[in-house]
Design an enzyme around this catalytic site. Sequence first.
Site, PDB file in Angstrom:
ATOM      1  N   ASN A  23       0.861  -1.201   0.000  1.00 41.51           N
ATOM      2  CA  ASN A  23       0.000   0.000   0.000  1.00 41.51           C
ATOM      3  C   ASN A  23       0.891   1.243   0.000  1.00 41.51           C
ATOM      4  O   ASN A  23       2.115   1.123   0.096  1.00 41.51           O
ATOM      5  CB  ASN A  23      -0.961  -0.014   1.194  1.00 41.51           C
ATOM      6  CG  ASN A  23      -0.206  -0.117   2.507  1.00 41.51           C
ATOM      7  OD1 ASN A  23       0.756   0.621   2.743  1.00 41.51           O
ATOM      8  ND2 ASN A  23      -0.608  -1.051   3.355  1.00 41.51           N
ATOM      9  N   GLY A  31      -2.743  -9.682   3.503  1.00 39.48           N
ATOM     10  CA  GLY A  31      -2.525 -10.402   2.235  1.00 39.48           C
ATOM     11  C   GLY A  31      -1.069 -10.770   1.991  1.00 39.48           C
ATOM     12  O   GLY A  31      -0.336 -11.147   2.923  1.00 39.48           O
ATOM     13  N   VAL A  32      -0.656 -10.623   0.765  1.00 39.47           N
ATOM     14  CA  VAL A  32       0.704 -11.022   0.396  1.00 39.47           C
ATOM     15  C   VAL A  32       1.728 -10.117   1.084  1.00 39.47           C
ATOM     16  O   VAL A  32       2.825 -10.547   1.452  1.00 39.47           O
ATOM     17  CB  VAL A  32       0.844 -11.061  -1.152  1.00 39.47           C
ATOM     18  CG1 VAL A  32       0.860  -9.691  -1.768  1.00 39.47           C
ATOM     19  CG2 VAL A  32       2.047 -11.849  -1.575  1.00 39.47           C
ATOM     20  N   ASP A  33       1.344  -8.863   1.292  1.00 38.49           N
ATOM     21  CA  ASP A  33       2.207  -7.890   1.976  1.00 38.49           C
ATOM     22  C   ASP A  33       2.539  -8.413   3.383  1.00 38.49           C
ATOM     23  O   ASP A  33       3.721  -8.454   3.792  1.00 38.49           O
ATOM     24  CB  ASP A  33       1.429  -6.560   2.056  1.00 38.49           C
ATOM     25  CG  ASP A  33       2.317  -5.371   2.388  1.00 38.49           C
ATOM     26  OD1 ASP A  33       3.531  -5.556   2.472  1.00 38.49           O
ATOM     27  OD2 ASP A  33       1.765  -4.258   2.562  1.00 38.49           O
ATOM     28  N   SER A 116      -3.204  -6.291  -6.858  1.00 36.84           N
ATOM     29  CA  SER A 116      -4.556  -5.688  -6.745  1.00 36.84           C
ATOM     30  C   SER A 116      -5.699  -6.690  -6.765  1.00 36.84           C
ATOM     31  O   SER A 116      -6.861  -6.293  -6.640  1.00 36.84           O
ATOM     32  CB  SER A 116      -4.822  -4.648  -7.863  1.00 36.84           C
ATOM     33  OG  SER A 116      -4.154  -3.459  -7.570  1.00 36.84           O
ATOM     34  N   VAL A 119      -7.387  -7.804  -1.673  1.00 39.41           N
ATOM     35  CA  VAL A 119      -8.103  -6.756  -0.926  1.00 39.41           C
ATOM     36  C   VAL A 119      -8.516  -5.596  -1.839  1.00 39.41           C
ATOM     37  O   VAL A 119      -9.586  -5.007  -1.674  1.00 39.41           O
ATOM     38  CB  VAL A 119      -7.188  -6.214   0.204  1.00 39.41           C
ATOM     39  CG1 VAL A 119      -7.836  -5.052   0.935  1.00 39.41           C
ATOM     40  CG2 VAL A 119      -6.870  -7.312   1.186  1.00 39.41           C
TER      41      VAL A 119
HETATM   42  N1  AR6 Z   1       1.739 -15.793  -2.130  1.00 41.83           N
HETATM   43  C1  AR6 Z   1       1.253 -15.502  -3.354  1.00 41.83           C
HETATM   44  N2  AR6 Z   1       0.121 -14.818  -3.541  1.00 41.83           N
HETATM   45  C2  AR6 Z   1      -0.560 -14.428  -2.451  1.00 41.83           C
HETATM   46  C3  AR6 Z   1      -0.113 -14.694  -1.126  1.00 41.83           C
HETATM   47  C4  AR6 Z   1       1.101 -15.417  -0.999  1.00 41.83           C
HETATM   48  N3  AR6 Z   1       1.617 -15.710   0.193  1.00 41.83           N
HETATM   49  N4  AR6 Z   1      -1.011 -14.163  -0.251  1.00 41.83           N
HETATM   50  C5  AR6 Z   1      -1.989 -13.597  -0.989  1.00 41.83           C
HETATM   51  N5  AR6 Z   1      -1.729 -13.752  -2.300  1.00 41.83           N
HETATM   52  P1  AR6 Z   1      -3.530  -8.825  -1.734  1.00 41.83           P
HETATM   53  P2  AR6 Z   1      -3.883  -6.298  -3.210  1.00 41.83           P
HETATM   54  C6  AR6 Z   1      -2.482 -13.295  -3.469  1.00 41.83           C
HETATM   55  O1  AR6 Z   1      -4.796  -8.609  -1.017  1.00 41.83           O
HETATM   56  O2  AR6 Z   1      -5.188  -6.730  -3.714  1.00 41.83           O
HETATM   57  C7  AR6 Z   1      -2.431  -5.461   1.723  1.00 41.83           C
HETATM   58  O3  AR6 Z   1      -3.009  -5.263   2.981  1.00 41.83           O
HETATM   59  C8  AR6 Z   1      -3.946 -13.021  -3.267  1.00 41.83           C
HETATM   60  O4  AR6 Z   1      -4.704 -14.230  -3.370  1.00 41.83           O
HETATM   61  O5  AR6 Z   1      -2.365  -9.289  -0.945  1.00 41.83           O
HETATM   62  O6  AR6 Z   1      -2.919  -5.656  -4.154  1.00 41.83           O
HETATM   63  C9  AR6 Z   1      -1.550  -4.294   1.297  1.00 41.83           C
HETATM   64  O7  AR6 Z   1      -0.884  -3.709   2.392  1.00 41.83           O
HETATM   65  C10 AR6 Z   1      -4.238 -12.051  -4.398  1.00 41.83           C
HETATM   66  O8  AR6 Z   1      -4.508 -12.740  -5.602  1.00 41.83           O
HETATM   67  O9  AR6 Z   1      -3.036  -7.448  -2.468  1.00 41.83           O
HETATM   68  C11 AR6 Z   1      -2.536  -3.373   0.679  1.00 41.83           C
HETATM   69  O10 AR6 Z   1      -3.190  -2.597   1.654  1.00 41.83           O
HETATM   70  C12 AR6 Z   1      -2.928 -11.311  -4.580  1.00 41.83           C
HETATM   71  O11 AR6 Z   1      -1.948 -12.033  -3.846  1.00 41.83           O
HETATM   72  C13 AR6 Z   1      -3.522  -4.290   0.033  1.00 41.83           C
HETATM   73  O12 AR6 Z   1      -3.463  -5.513   0.752  1.00 41.83           O
HETATM   74  C14 AR6 Z   1      -2.963  -9.886  -4.079  1.00 41.83           C
HETATM   75  O13 AR6 Z   1      -3.808  -9.816  -2.940  1.00 41.83           O
HETATM   76  C15 AR6 Z   1      -3.160  -4.586  -1.402  1.00 41.83           C
HETATM   77  O14 AR6 Z   1      -4.180  -5.321  -1.996  1.00 41.83           O
END
Ligand code: AR6
Length: 363
Positions: A23, A31-33, A116, A119
């Site tokens: 973010n 999430g991944v972050d 993206s 979340v």
């Molecule tokens: N490995 C691979 N992919 C993953 C993993 C993992 N360990 N965990 C989740 N994903 P998101 P965004 C996938 O929500 O939509 C955070 O709070 C997940 O299934 O992580 O860009 C940041 O700080 C999805 O397909 O990122 C921001 O505030 C993809 O990664 C916000 O979320 C991205 O999901 C960013 O949201």
Amino acid sequence: MPLKFVRNDITKMECDAIVNAANNSLLGGGGVDGAIHAAAGPELLEECRTLGGCDTGKAKITKGYRLPAKYVIHTVGPVWRDGRHGEPELLHSCYRESLALAKEYGCESVAFPLISAGVYGYPKDQALKVAVDEISDFLLKNDMTAYIVIYGRAEFNIGKKLISDIEEYIDECYIKEHPDQRVQQSYAAGIAASAPLPPKQEKKKRGIFGRKAKDRAEAAYSQMPEEEMFYELSIPENAPAAGGSLDDALKNIDESFSQMLLRKIDEKGMTDAECYKKANIDRKLFSKIRSDVNYRPSKPTAIAFAIALELPMRELQDMLMKAGYALSHSSKFDIIIEYFVKNGRYDIFEINEALFAFDQVLL
Ligand code: AR6
């Protein structure tokens, strides 16, 4: 191959850089972050504090600390509203900026999550398309291996229409290959099945081995001349006559896979690099094939080249035969390849999405 799809947790990826869907604060989140910060350890957050945040669509790089990856590239994807607020442009920019940073830091491999698509709510199929378009474009001009890391099954979502078309095609091919007794009987009796299907059957649902596809396939099968049920395998003009010596027969050895590949590249007016990049094949592997006239590639590699060369079905079969393979209607993988070739759709990444969706080996 330069663009690979893998199902994995991105924090486990052993490559030069992994990309974080962060973010604007770059100070961690869910999430991944969250997963990346947890796996990299508190030193990552310390370095992130020095970066002063990051604008949407931009990217910044840090070390990877306790991760197997040397670097983490943090990029901030757009929050999805309705697609009319610049979301696609910003998402394209995330991939471009991240790849540019990876290149600047000399990375040979980089792994992306679907930015993206969690979340931030970007529709997963559209997010995947942006990822594939932008990464494959970059790989046409640069030598790097990129991974798209798929975390959950639902993330891989090629269009529903394409899936159902492929399912129907698989159904039809399967029926042709495995005709049941009733079909054989109607064929033997010469029943022309051109009459429209009874309305009740016409309304039935499509799907894997669904009735409608099955009926249509049976109808097609019963009308088909026997010689068209199988691919024609042409006998080369220089095939030795029966009774000649083995030496004579060996003198007439046919063009090899490697020779045919190079000839076709010339005929298509492509450069070698254009061809192997379009085929999603590594430069080193291409060099091996180029320098060894008798090189025998794997079946997916042979198919990938035929796809890159946009060969029609017959030539594709010919090229495969030179590597010792064929396409058969007994294999879902083969039928999916055939579906794309027959429909003139030669985009290797689209084919890979479909193969992935049907749990098949990728090209
Ligand atoms: N490995 C691979 N992919 C993953 C993993 C993992 N360990 N965990 C989740 N994903 P998101 P965004 C996938 O929500 O939509 C955070 O709070 C997940 O299934 O992580 O860009 C940041 O700080 C999805 O397909 O990122 C921001 O505030 C993809 O990664 C916000 O979320 C991205 O999901 C960013 O949201």
